[in-house]
Design a protein around this motif. Structure first.
Motif, PDB file in Angstrom:
ATOM      1  N   GLY A   1      79.182 -59.028  63.583  1.00 41.17           N
ATOM      2  CA  GLY A   1      77.895 -60.079  63.907  1.00 41.17           C
ATOM      3  C   GLY A   1      78.092 -60.986  65.550  1.00 41.17           C
ATOM      4  O   GLY A   1      76.740 -61.096  65.267  1.00 41.17           O
ATOM      5  N   GLU A   2      78.965 -59.819  66.192  1.00 41.00           N
ATOM      6  CA  GLU A   2      79.052 -61.267  66.909  1.00 41.00           C
ATOM      7  C   GLU A   2      78.223 -60.625  68.244  1.00 41.00           C
ATOM      8  O   GLU A   2      79.233 -60.025  68.704  1.00 41.00           O
ATOM      9  CB  GLU A   2      80.568 -61.947  67.308  1.00 41.00           C
ATOM     10  N   GLY A   3      77.559 -60.207  68.568  1.00 40.02           N
ATOM     11  CA  GLY A   3      77.202 -59.724  69.466  1.00 40.02           C
ATOM     12  C   GLY A   3      77.489 -59.758  70.965  1.00 40.02           C
ATOM     13  O   GLY A   3      77.789 -58.777  72.133  1.00 40.02           O
ATOM     14  N   ALA A   4      77.653 -61.007  71.633  1.00 39.19           N
ATOM     15  CA  ALA A   4      78.151 -61.098  72.772  1.00 39.19           C
ATOM     16  C   ALA A   4      79.485 -60.921  72.885  1.00 39.19           C
ATOM     17  O   ALA A   4      79.397 -60.889  74.220  1.00 39.19           O
ATOM     18  CB  ALA A   4      77.955 -62.844  72.861  1.00 39.19           C
ATOM     19  N   ALA A   5      80.103 -60.626  71.933  1.00 39.66           N
ATOM     20  CA  ALA A   5      81.676 -60.594  71.812  1.00 39.66           C
ATOM     21  C   ALA A   5      81.749 -59.627  71.979  1.00 39.66           C
ATOM     22  O   ALA A   5      82.944 -59.514  72.893  1.00 39.66           O
ATOM     23  CB  ALA A   5      82.952 -61.683  70.638  1.00 39.66           C
ATOM     24  N   PHE A   6      80.993 -58.824  71.375  1.00 39.63           N
ATOM     25  CA  PHE A   6      80.591 -57.053  71.266  1.00 39.63           C
ATOM     26  C   PHE A   6      80.633 -56.596  72.768  1.00 39.63           C
ATOM     27  O   PHE A   6      81.196 -56.015  73.582  1.00 39.63           O
ATOM     28  CB  PHE A   6      79.572 -56.552  70.329  1.00 39.63           C
ATOM     29  N   LEU A   7      79.444 -57.576  73.554  1.00 42.94           N
ATOM     30  CA  LEU A   7      79.764 -56.792  74.796  1.00 42.94           C
ATOM     31  C   LEU A   7      80.381 -57.203  75.969  1.00 42.94           C
ATOM     32  O   LEU A   7      80.425 -56.138  76.961  1.00 42.94           O
ATOM     33  CB  LEU A   7      78.152 -57.626  75.522  1.00 42.94           C
ATOM     34  N   ILE A   8      81.464 -58.464  75.830  1.00 44.79           N
ATOM     35  CA  ILE A   8      82.217 -58.965  76.536  1.00 44.79           C
ATOM     36  C   ILE A   8      84.028 -57.674  76.601  1.00 44.79           C
ATOM     37  O   ILE A   8      84.376 -57.612  77.395  1.00 44.79           O
ATOM     38  CB  ILE A   8      82.422 -60.250  76.297  1.00 44.79           C
ATOM     39  N   ALA A   9      84.297 -57.884  75.575  1.00 40.44           N
ATOM     40  CA  ALA A   9      85.034 -56.959  75.061  1.00 40.44           C
ATOM     41  C   ALA A   9      84.467 -55.762  74.944  1.00 40.44           C
ATOM     42  O   ALA A   9      85.856 -54.438  75.214  1.00 40.44           O
ATOM     43  CB  ALA A   9      85.504 -57.070  73.216  1.00 40.44           C
ATOM     44  N   GLY A  10      83.695 -54.947  74.770  1.00 37.04           N
ATOM     45  CA  GLY A  10      83.531 -53.530  75.049  1.00 37.04           C
ATOM     46  C   GLY A  10      83.839 -53.475  76.768  1.00 37.04           C
ATOM     47  O   GLY A  10      83.629 -52.489  77.207  1.00 37.04           O
ATOM     48  N   ALA A  11      83.112 -54.424  77.717  1.00 37.68           N
ATOM     49  CA  ALA A  11      82.893 -54.413  78.766  1.00 37.68           C
ATOM     50  C   ALA A  11      84.165 -54.470  79.485  1.00 37.68           C
ATOM     51  O   ALA A  11      84.934 -53.664  80.540  1.00 37.68           O
ATOM     52  CB  ALA A  11      82.211 -55.736  79.475  1.00 37.68           C
ATOM     53  N   LEU A  12      84.798 -55.527  78.283  1.00 34.99           N
ATOM     54  CA  LEU A  12      86.890 -55.215  79.423  1.00 34.99           C
ATOM     55  C   LEU A  12      87.314 -53.726  78.925  1.00 34.99           C
ATOM     56  O   LEU A  12      88.293 -53.269  80.046  1.00 34.99           O
ATOM     57  CB  LEU A  12      86.730 -56.598  78.714  1.00 34.99           C
ATOM     58  N   ALA A  13      86.549 -53.137  77.558  1.00 38.17           N
ATOM     59  CA  ALA A  13      87.121 -52.184  77.171  1.00 38.17           C
ATOM     60  C   ALA A  13      86.775 -50.764  78.509  1.00 38.17           C
ATOM     61  O   ALA A  13      87.866 -50.152  78.933  1.00 38.17           O
ATOM     62  CB  ALA A  13      87.495 -52.086  76.114  1.00 38.17           C
TER      63      ALA A  13
END
Length: 88
Positions: A62-74
């Protein structure tokens, strides 16, 4: 990249080898899935896969911001994985 005459030399060696020892030639030309995966895997791609995995875990938690950051990094790592830095 090989020069044209080098490529011709390698082709001639390959043809001679396959005519002299067809079983050895057949074993050398077969590739297994694990071999292909390891050849494809680079540090940037491995880091991208880890980042994508972490992004999915963050999404599930449920951590939306962490998902976006990790997705951008990937995405950045996968995009940059084909580029090489050359030193002179």
């Amino acid at each position: 990249m090989l020069r044209r005459h080098e490529r011709r030399l390698f082709d001639a060696i390959e043809q001679r080898l396959s005519s002299e020892d067809p079983e050895f030639s057949r074993r050398m030309t077969r590739s297994h899935l694990l071999t292909r995966v390891l050849a494809w895997l680079t540090l940037a791609r491995a880091l991208g896969a880890v980042a994508a995995f972490l992004a999915l875990i963050a999404l599930l938690l449920g951590e939306g911001a962490a998902f976006l950051i990790a997705g951008a990094l990937a995405a950045v790592l996968f995009a940059c994985s084909g580029r090489r830095v050359r030193s002179e």
